[in-house]
Design a protein around this motif. Sequence first.
Motif, PDB file in Angstrom:
ATOM      1  N   ILE A  79       0.827  -1.207   0.000  1.00  0.00           N
ATOM      2  CA  ILE A  79       0.000   0.000   0.000  1.00  0.00           C
ATOM      3  C   ILE A  79       0.857   1.251   0.000  1.00  0.00           C
ATOM      4  CG2 ILE A  79      -1.671   1.235   1.446  1.00  0.00           C
ATOM      5  CD1 ILE A  79      -2.779  -1.568   2.108  1.00  0.00           C
ATOM      6  N   LYS A  80       1.981   1.199   0.690  1.00  0.00           N
ATOM      7  CA  LYS A  80       2.950   2.297   0.632  1.00  0.00           C
ATOM      8  C   LYS A  80       4.335   1.708   0.491  1.00  0.00           C
ATOM      9  CE  LYS A  80       1.162   6.490   2.317  1.00  0.00           C
ATOM     10  NZ  LYS A  80       1.749   7.516   1.473  1.00  0.00           N
ATOM     11  N   CYS A  86       7.434   4.131   7.019  1.00  0.00           N
ATOM     12  CA  CYS A  86       7.447   2.679   6.885  1.00  0.00           C
ATOM     13  C   CYS A  86       6.763   2.290   5.577  1.00  0.00           C
ATOM     14  CB  CYS A  86       6.638   2.006   8.006  1.00  0.00           C
ATOM     15  SG  CYS A  86       7.057   2.517   9.669  1.00  0.00           S
ATOM     16  N   ALA A  87       7.097   1.108   5.078  1.00  0.00           N
ATOM     17  CA  ALA A  87       6.296   0.507   4.013  1.00  0.00           C
ATOM     18  C   ALA A  87       5.066  -0.118   4.670  1.00  0.00           C
ATOM     19  CB  ALA A  87       7.100  -0.566   3.294  1.00  0.00           C
ATOM     20  N   VAL A  88       3.951  -0.124   3.986  1.00  0.00           N
ATOM     21  CA  VAL A  88       2.725  -0.719   4.533  1.00  0.00           C
ATOM     22  C   VAL A  88       2.342  -1.907   3.667  1.00  0.00           C
ATOM     23  CG1 VAL A  88       0.313  -0.357   5.117  1.00  0.00           C
ATOM     24  CG2 VAL A  88       1.935   1.535   5.332  1.00  0.00           C
ATOM     25  N   ILE A  89       2.204  -3.047   4.304  1.00  0.00           N
ATOM     26  CA  ILE A  89       1.862  -4.274   3.593  1.00  0.00           C
ATOM     27  C   ILE A  89       0.521  -4.784   4.104  1.00  0.00           C
ATOM     28  CG2 ILE A  89       2.554  -6.662   3.171  1.00  0.00           C
ATOM     29  CD1 ILE A  89       5.465  -5.745   3.654  1.00  0.00           C
ATOM     30  N   GLN A  90      -0.401  -5.035   3.200  1.00  0.00           N
ATOM     31  CA  GLN A  90      -1.712  -5.553   3.585  1.00  0.00           C
ATOM     32  C   GLN A  90      -1.686  -7.061   3.408  1.00  0.00           C
ATOM     33  OE1 GLN A  90      -5.274  -3.653   3.421  1.00  0.00           O
ATOM     34  NE2 GLN A  90      -5.639  -5.499   4.607  1.00  0.00           N
ATOM     35  N   GLU A  91      -1.947  -7.774   4.452  1.00  0.00           N
ATOM     36  CA  GLU A  91      -1.968  -9.227   4.340  1.00  0.00           C
ATOM     37  C   GLU A  91      -3.244  -9.732   4.989  1.00  0.00           C
ATOM     38  OE1 GLU A  91      -0.223 -11.313   2.742  1.00  0.00           O
ATOM     39  OE2 GLU A  91       1.187  -9.793   2.059  1.00  0.00           O
ATOM     40  N   ASN A 125      -5.663 -10.454   8.589  1.00  0.00           N
ATOM     41  CA  ASN A 125      -6.402  -9.252   8.196  1.00  0.00           C
ATOM     42  C   ASN A 125      -5.841  -7.940   8.719  1.00  0.00           C
ATOM     43  OD1 ASN A 125      -8.367  -9.256   6.369  1.00  0.00           O
ATOM     44  ND2 ASN A 125      -9.859 -10.263   7.697  1.00  0.00           N
ATOM     45  N   ARG A 126      -4.550  -7.838   8.862  1.00  0.00           N
ATOM     46  CA  ARG A 126      -3.970  -6.597   9.341  1.00  0.00           C
ATOM     47  C   ARG A 126      -2.985  -6.066   8.334  1.00  0.00           C
ATOM     48  NH1 ARG A 126      -3.309  -6.529  15.817  1.00  0.00           N
ATOM     49  NH2 ARG A 126      -5.503  -6.881  16.176  1.00  0.00           N
ATOM     50  N   ARG A 127      -2.723  -4.771   8.445  1.00  0.00           N
ATOM     51  CA  ARG A 127      -1.678  -4.197   7.641  1.00  0.00           C
ATOM     52  C   ARG A 127      -0.408  -4.171   8.448  1.00  0.00           C
ATOM     53  NH1 ARG A 127      -5.030   0.844   5.024  1.00  0.00           N
ATOM     54  NH2 ARG A 127      -6.010  -0.395   3.390  1.00  0.00           N
ATOM     55  N   LEU A 128       0.687  -4.403   7.781  1.00  0.00           N
ATOM     56  CA  LEU A 128       1.971  -4.366   8.464  1.00  0.00           C
ATOM     57  C   LEU A 128       2.754  -3.137   8.033  1.00  0.00           C
ATOM     58  CD1 LEU A 128       3.070  -8.062   8.108  1.00  0.00           C
ATOM     59  CD2 LEU A 128       2.028  -6.949  10.071  1.00  0.00           C
ATOM     60  N   LEU A 129       3.468  -2.565   8.976  1.00  0.00           N
ATOM     61  CA  LEU A 129       4.377  -1.464   8.692  1.00  0.00           C
ATOM     62  C   LEU A 129       5.783  -2.018   8.795  1.00  0.00           C
ATOM     63  CD1 LEU A 129       2.704   1.129  11.088  1.00  0.00           C
ATOM     64  CD2 LEU A 129       2.273   0.819   8.645  1.00  0.00           C
ATOM     65  N   VAL A 130       6.621  -1.724   7.833  1.00  0.00           N
ATOM     66  CA  VAL A 130       7.992  -2.233   7.873  1.00  0.00           C
ATOM     67  C   VAL A 130       8.950  -1.076   7.625  1.00  0.00           C
ATOM     68  CG1 VAL A 130       9.588  -3.982   7.016  1.00  0.00           C
ATOM     69  CG2 VAL A 130       7.126  -4.352   6.804  1.00  0.00           C
ATOM     70  N   THR A 131       9.950  -0.948   8.446  1.00  0.00           N
ATOM     71  CA  THR A 131      10.939   0.117   8.267  1.00  0.00           C
ATOM     72  C   THR A 131      12.342  -0.419   8.484  1.00  0.00           C
ATOM     73  OG1 THR A 131      11.589   2.350   8.936  1.00  0.00           O
ATOM     74  CG2 THR A 131      10.756   0.926  10.666  1.00  0.00           C
ATOM     75  N   ASP A 170       9.863   5.336  13.766  1.00  0.00           N
ATOM     76  CA  ASP A 170       9.238   5.323  12.436  1.00  0.00           C
ATOM     77  C   ASP A 170       7.851   4.671  12.477  1.00  0.00           C
ATOM     78  OD1 ASP A 170      11.096   6.652  10.844  1.00  0.00           O
ATOM     79  OD2 ASP A 170      12.252   4.840  10.433  1.00  0.00           O
ATOM     80  N   MET A 198       3.695   6.616  12.222  1.00  0.00           N
ATOM     81  CA  MET A 198       2.561   6.245  11.370  1.00  0.00           C
ATOM     82  C   MET A 198       1.376   5.766  12.209  1.00  0.00           C
ATOM     83  SD  MET A 198       4.562   4.639   8.079  1.00  0.00           S
ATOM     84  CE  MET A 198       3.218   4.751   6.899  1.00  0.00           C
TER      85      MET A 198
END
Lengths: 325, 325
Positions: free
Chosen positions: A22-23, A29-34, B36-42, B73, B77
């Motif tokens: 998503i980002k 941060c990068a946003v990953i939808q799972e 069903n969640r979004r993950l933030l990765v940095t 980070d 968000m």
Amino acid sequence: MKEFNLISRIKSGITLNDKSLIKGIGDDCAVIQESNRRLLVTTDAFSEGTHFKRKYFTPSQAGAKAAAVNISDICAMGGIPRYMFVTLGLPKKDSGAYAESLMSGMIKYAENYGVVLAGGDTIRSEKIFISVTMIGEADNGFLSRSGARPGDRIFVTGCLGDAKAGFEILEKKGNKNLKDFEVLPVKKILIPQPKFAEGRLLLMSKCVSSCMDISDGIISDISRICEESRVGAEINAGLLPVSPSLKTAAKINKKHAADYALYGGEDYELLFTVPESKLKKFARFMCGYGLTFFETGKITAKKGVRVIKDGRTIKENYLKAWKHF
Amino acid sequence: MKEFNLISRIKSGITLNDKSLIKGIGDDCAVIQESNRRLLVTTDAFSEGTHFKRKYFTPSQAGAKAAAVNISDICAMGGIPRYMFVTLGLPKKDSGAYAESLMSGMIKYAENYGVVLAGGDTIRSEKIFISVTMIGEADNGFLSRSGARPGDRIFVTGCLGDAKAGFEILEKKGNKNLKDFEVLPVKKILIPQPKFAEGRLLLMSKCVSSCMDISDGIISDISRICEESRVGAEINAGLLPVSPSLKTAAKINKKHAADYALYGGEDYELLFTVPESKLKKFARFMCGYGLTFFETGKITAKKGVRVIKDGRTIKENYLKAWKHF
């Protein structure tokens, strides 16, 4: 996730079309939808001197290999590699063309495996290092190191020892004017091919009790499976698959090809075990996929790793294992 | 994910009780179950010389700060930090006690934020570096840098410039025999406190149009929000919150406290914007949480960043921004 202008510059030419991401680069941060999936995450660092030498790795190959060793970890668990995050340590002189070439080699290589660069950072360092965090999906369970049981048969997915022979060739004469038998070993050390299809099929077969990739050599790596599974192993040196190229290279060096196969690392083949009761089912499942698997030993209740070689059984000292460059 | 005996050794004393972390250290990848969640990765790297100096950072503080900048980070968000993956670059002489102390400082600090070390790698390097990949959850949307619109008010969560003053104190006299006014600035540069509660509340308020953390200084960082949001900004230097400690430190150095607040980095306060139409709702929502927010300027349609200082408007040159150590 800041100051990654280098990556932004490279990425500006790449169209991102990944609905789960998503980002990407450009926020904290990068946003990953799972939704309802398990994620596999692995981190491996790759550094000048220890893992590659610039006298025979092009920057593009160094970048590709840093991605490859991480992709291989996802493949070893039967997963699908998806996103990578990269920290690049760079000497000042390499922050221009060298770094761009490295990153673009890495991005292109990773794309072949469906992997998207989703974020990163750069720092100043005396020697180049590439630290990669790779995120993959496990959509239907995963393979692990801990399920091997006594009696299970040990398999590998391809020839062993080539990467070590390739390393010796590069150290001795570099990457120029290679003879026919030198081409394959050199390719294996410079551009490893993680076993994606193999990992997926091993998982889908539901016949595999443990699996990992061979990065440090079969002796060293089977000992990790043994440790996690609390078992021992016997490797039959005569059954290890070795390429004709390796045989020629070993002969010229007056060494045994089997020693390359036993102790050489960086082949990135998969090492896995199948319970005896599932051997027929496994053979039936794999038949028709055009992949080869080589039985090379068995798991034992007796702890430790032993090698059967020329009819004798040798207890292995893991310290002999491959120490990269 | 291999050769991380150091971490295994440290982690053997830690009980993991995290139902989402299905596999941690010991396999090719960590496995995380998310439904069903979004993950933030940095990913942020932290290196000796550039980000810390060992003459006044203890190993434990260096480890903690490497975790902190990544946690920050996730907080920026509005997320919940969960898992970290660490690559540690170590000179040979530091691979024992120094590294253990660094990792254990990092693990303990991260635990305060609910973060679990889930994997890592170590490599040999001439200077120490710590590359951290942090994974967090976004359970209910997330804040980004790209939503600021002309007319939005600009806020920060706390005093600015202390970290820069702390840095100067450490450079000049080290960490010993600190005077009263030197304690807070030094603490701010050595042990930053990511704004977890603030980030969560900003998200929950549904009044915030953009947000990021201040790592490079408000001028540099607001310019990133402007870039991502395609707007400009006006910062009122007289409205920037500065601590009594900073005022004293600036006076002694014959400098203006506002210059520390404008151009000093590493404060790790949050920088965010609220549309004018939502200011009342925002104040009502925040009332009672005991947190402070300081209005320091506004977003403009005119591109670029301008500072209003002593009644004059100065167009900012971003190159002035904080360059870490």
